[in-house]
Design an enzyme around this catalytic site. Structure first.
Site, short mmCIF file in Angstrom:
data_model
loop_
_atom_site.label_atom_id
_atom_site.label_comp_id
_atom_site.label_asym_id
_atom_site.label_seq_id
_atom_site.Cartn_x
_atom_site.Cartn_y
_atom_site.Cartn_z
N ASP A 90 -87.15 3.25 -86.79
CA ASP A 90 -86.50 1.73 -87.02
C ASP A 90 -87.24 1.02 -86.09
OD1 ASP A 90 -84.92 -0.13 -87.68
OD2 ASP A 90 -83.03 0.72 -86.94
C1 BGC Z 1 -82.56 -2.32 -88.90
C2 BGC Z 1 -83.36 -1.50 -89.96
C3 BGC Z 1 -84.43 -2.43 -90.89
C4 BGC Z 1 -85.36 -2.79 -89.72
C5 BGC Z 1 -86.45 -3.68 -90.51
C6 BGC Z 1 -83.88 -2.94 -87.98
O1 BGC Z 1 -83.44 -3.71 -86.98
O2 BGC Z 1 -81.96 -1.45 -88.13
O3 BGC Z 1 -82.31 -1.13 -90.75
O4 BGC Z 1 -84.85 -1.54 -91.95
O5 BGC Z 1 -84.76 -3.39 -88.67
O6 BGC Z 1 -86.01 -4.77 -90.68
#
Ligand code: BGC
Length: 808
Positions: free
Chosen positions: A229
């Site tokens: 993530d």
């Molecule tokens: C989120 C993800 C997301 C990623 C990119 C993170 O903060 O938890 O679900 O895909 O950011 O935006």
């Protein structure tokens, strides 16, 4: 290895360079081998491709795309084919925007109704979640690109999500928190998976060998890629060992260097890196194939129409006293409530989509047979009670046959990065309802939010329609259900408790400092309410229709269950029939019933259809912690067919031979679990369940702060400067809320307050590296001048190195 030939020609530096992003959204390219960069974009219910300023919080805008209903909404359709269809449409849009990896679907379990991101997740049930997700993935990947199922795993609270340590027993982990991922991997065949920010039983998920190596790669034979993530990488080398192919976003080469050093110093074998590169190349090469063909733009109108169709199938009718719905032709309605004017149709955070078209409720009446006699706001979305607005709404309401009252949760209350504080609809909305009810009792409430809310006010409305977050075409879909053009067929995929205090994790949510303990074990959602005999507002699987269905003639054999469904009403409609299984033996504690299959079927009025729900590998299995395997207990099993989890219409039994495993538990030491009353499990019993001591859940305030401590902990830092900065952050949060900037205040909380220090280095794209962070930590820990000196020295080193690189 499939790409052994290319890999053998690559330098160590080149291979390591692929292991983290080139920028915020793209992977690194190496042109001499024809390796292009690929684009990763959010999100689960629409494409969020940012072409200019990039962020992971939904702050900067993105290219317009169809905003489909969110997963919490679509789950209510219980229609896997529909999930697949959305996937296909999402995939088509992704291709039209040159996206290779679509960062979704999100499939975490709804452990607690307050989790801020529940609107993005499907259900409290793993089986249903897994099946829906597999549909999405098949659809997305049918275009040759990749889905990226997330967030693996036990990321069930938003606050402190980047540092919280989730303590969960192995059986609950397998049966509840991993089953949906297992289905997404095995049936959906996802090519990519995103590791979550949090720790699982003491180790960051991205580095957790048990999770990533033994289960994901070993047991599930997963051959795809694991992507962190955003900013979620902790120890890059440990992540690589556990099988993480890609760290996102870029760290400007800093962590690639860590990999290089680990190989040079023989801490890890080069082969570990080669294997990762091989899997990443497979993702890169296969997801760019599709771009070798010419592509046309997607048909915006057609996609909008599909978004409407999906919303129509996902709306849930929760109450229909005196058959107030569907509204008779020519009914005069007063439309009241801010949500009628400004629809709440999607969540907030990284999943925010910039819609191509947006339907507005007030524009949709003309096409319907409903006669709107006017509109009043009645309340301010973010404001206090307004007598003036209430009076005006009541005046209008007096003239109407029926009041359509649009209520819900605002954009700030329900958002990624933060959890809700309670399950209430705001007071000013309920005060309006109370006033309206005094002048006209024919009230139909239309609810817009992506999660369960308390409804102490429910007796004040005759009709209740839950639209959830129904996407850009949701407004029209809702009106078509109100008018009867569409017969509602959605059913809840989460339980609505009467009071928040009734929820099994009430005492253990959210984890406030170091860890969160899942003391309720396997008993989340209906599994708990059922076992502990707790009355609920609406059970899992509940939803009304404008027609009625009768169930008959159950027949069970070893392959599955067959029964008859009759539409006994006068309107055509769709029914969702649910298969629940319960084990009669009491040797192993279990939920009374668990969802093991379902079917959604269209039936004409008066028609009868025969329905079969097959058993599968999950129907009778449980996870045995002694054998560390899935087993079947020899026992008689109850086979139940229900219109909801609380409305079982047909019953039978079947005896299953067991797999002969030893019994895993000592009953006397787990009395709460055997009784199902798990809302107050004491530490000792929880330790009996997990088989070890629970770690200390509070911060050690005597220790200096380190990489994985959060900025919130500056509260007790030794450094005066850090404590001052902490107070400034708290003040800014308070002040912004005071002046009505709740959304900006929340961003401070999620992107600063709860951020671990390492996140500063991981999320700044190399502008601030780990050696500089060390300087900051010295300052935080009370060595101001030494720290500042270190910080400045390291900064000038970095600037020099960057210049030298440019010249070279
Ligand atoms: C989120 C993800 C997301 C990623 C990119 C993170 O903060 O938890 O679900 O895909 O950011 O935006």
């Amino acid at each position: 290895m499939k790409y052994a030939e290319i890999i053998s020609q690559m330098t160590l530096e080149e291979k390591a360079s692929l292991m983290s992003g080139k920028d915020f959204w793209q992977t690194q390219d190496i042109q001499r081998f024809g390796i292009n960069n690929i684009f990763l974009a959010d999100g689960p219910h629409g494409i969020r491709k940012q072409e200019a300023a990039a962020d992971h919080l939904g702050l900067n805008s993105s290219v317009p795309a169809t905003c489909f209903p969110t997963a919490a909404t679509v789950a209510n359709s219980w229609n896997v084919e529909l999930g697949q269809k959305i996937g296909e449409y999402l995939g088509e849009e992704a291709v039209s925007q040159k996206v290779n990896v679509l960062l979704g679907p999100g499939i975490n379990m709804k452990r607690n109704p307050l989790c801020g991101r529940n609107f993005e997740y499907f259900s409290e049930d793993p089986y249903l979640t897994g099946k829906m997700a597999a549909g999405y993935i098949r659809g997305i990947q049918s275009h040759g690109i990749s889905a990226c199922v997330k967030h693996f795993c036990v990321n069930n609270q938003e606050e402190r999500r980047m540092s919280i340590n989730t303590i969960v027993d192995e059986r609950a982990l397998r049966e509840i928190y991993l089953t949906a991922f297992e289905i997404a991997v095995k049936e959906g065949k996802t090519k990519a998976l995103m590791s979550s920010y949090n720790m699982l039983n003491g180790t960051y998920t991205n580095e957790n060998m048990h999770l990533m190596h033994d289960i994901l790669r070993g047991e599930w034979n997963y051959k795809g890629c694991v992507i962190t993530d955003w900013g979620g990488s902790n120890d890059r080398v440990a992540g690589l060992i556990a099988g993480n192919e890609l760290e996102m976003p870029t760290t400007a080469g800093e962590t690639n260097e860590e990999i290089i050093q680990a190989i040079k110093s023989e801490k890890i074998k080069e082969d570990v890196l080669d294997q990762s590169v091989d899997r990443l190349l497979e993702l890169i090469f296969t997801t760019e194939e599709v771009y070798k063909k010419a592509h046309k733009k997607f048909d915006m109108q057609e996609h909008h129409r599909v978004a409407q169709e999906v919303a129509e199938e996902s709306i849930v009718l929760l109450k229909n006293e005196e058959n107030i719905l569907p509204l008779k032709n020519g009914t005069k309605v007063a439309v009241i409530g801010d949500f009628a004017k400004e629809a709440r149709y999607q969540g907030a955070g990284s999943s925010v989509v910039n819609p191509t078209i947006l339907d507005h409720t007030l524009d949709c009446f003309e096409e319907s047979r409903i006669v709107s006699i006017g509109y009043e706001t009645g309340f301010e979305r973010y404001g206090k009670k307004s007598n003036k607005r209430i009076d005006r709404a009541c005046e209008l309401a007096k003239e109407a046959d029926v009041i359509l009252l649009y209520i819900g949760l605002d954009e700030v209350t329900e958002a990624e990065g933060l959890d809700r504080q309670n399950m209430n609809i705001s007071d000013n909305q309920i005060e309006l309802l109370n006033a309206l009810q005094k002048v006209n009792q024919n009230i139909v409430a239309i609810l817009s939010c992506g999660c369960a809310v308390e409804m102490p006010w429910i007796n004040k409305v005759k009709g209740l329609l839950h639209g959830y977050l129904s996407g850009q075409a949701g407004a029209k879909a809702i009106i078509r259900v109100l008018s009867g053009d569409v017969n509602p067929s959605g059913k809840l995929t989460e339980t609505y408790p009467i009071h928040y205090e009734d929820t099994p994790s009430f005492k253990n949510f959210p984890g406030k400092e170091v860890s969160v303990e899942y003391r309720e074990g396997i008993y989340i959602g209906y599994r708990y309410y059922d076992a502990a005999n707790v009355e609920v507002r609406f059970p899992f699987g509940y939803g009304l229709s404008y027609t009625t269905f009768e169930y008959s003639c159950i027949e069970v054999n070893k392959n599955g269950v067959t029964f008859k469904l009759t539409n006994s009403g006068s309107t055509q409609g769709m029914e969702i029939a649910q298969l629940y299984v319960g084990c009669k033996s009491e040797n192993i504690f279990r939920a009374k019933k668990e969802l093991k299959g379902f079917v959604k079927i269209f039936i004409n009025a008066g028609e009868t259809k025969s329905v079969t729900i097959p058993f599968d590998d999950k129907t009778f299995r449980y996870f045995n912690i002694k054998t560390n395997k899935w087993e079947v207990e020899a026992s008689e099993y109850k086979i139940m067919i229900g219109a909801s989890s609380a409305d079982i219409r047909l019953k039978d039994t079947i005896f299953m031979e067991g797999s002969g495993a030893p019994l895993p538990y000592d009953k006397d030491k787990l009395t709460s679990y055997y009784s199902g009353k798990v809302n107050n499990v004491v530490t000792e019993e929880f330790e009996n369940l997990i088989g070890c001591k629970v770690p200390v859940s509070t911060w050690d305030r005597t220790k200096p702060l380190g990489y994985n401590d959060t900025i919130a902990q500056c509260k007790y830092a030794k450094g005066l400067f850090a404590r001052f900065a902490f107070n400034m952050i708290v003040f800014a949060y308070w002040f912004l809320r005071k002046i009505g900037k709740r959304s900006t205040a929340n961003i401070i909380m999620m992107s600063i307050y709860h951020m671990p220090f390492r996140g500063i280095a991981r999320m700044t794209g190399g502008a601030l590296n780990i050696p500089m962070l060390n300087g900051i930590l010295m300052i935080v820990n009370g060595h101001f001048f030494k720290g500042l000196n270190h910080l400045l020295k390291e900064r000038s080193k970095m600037v020099k190195a960057a210049k030298a690189k440019k010249i070279a």
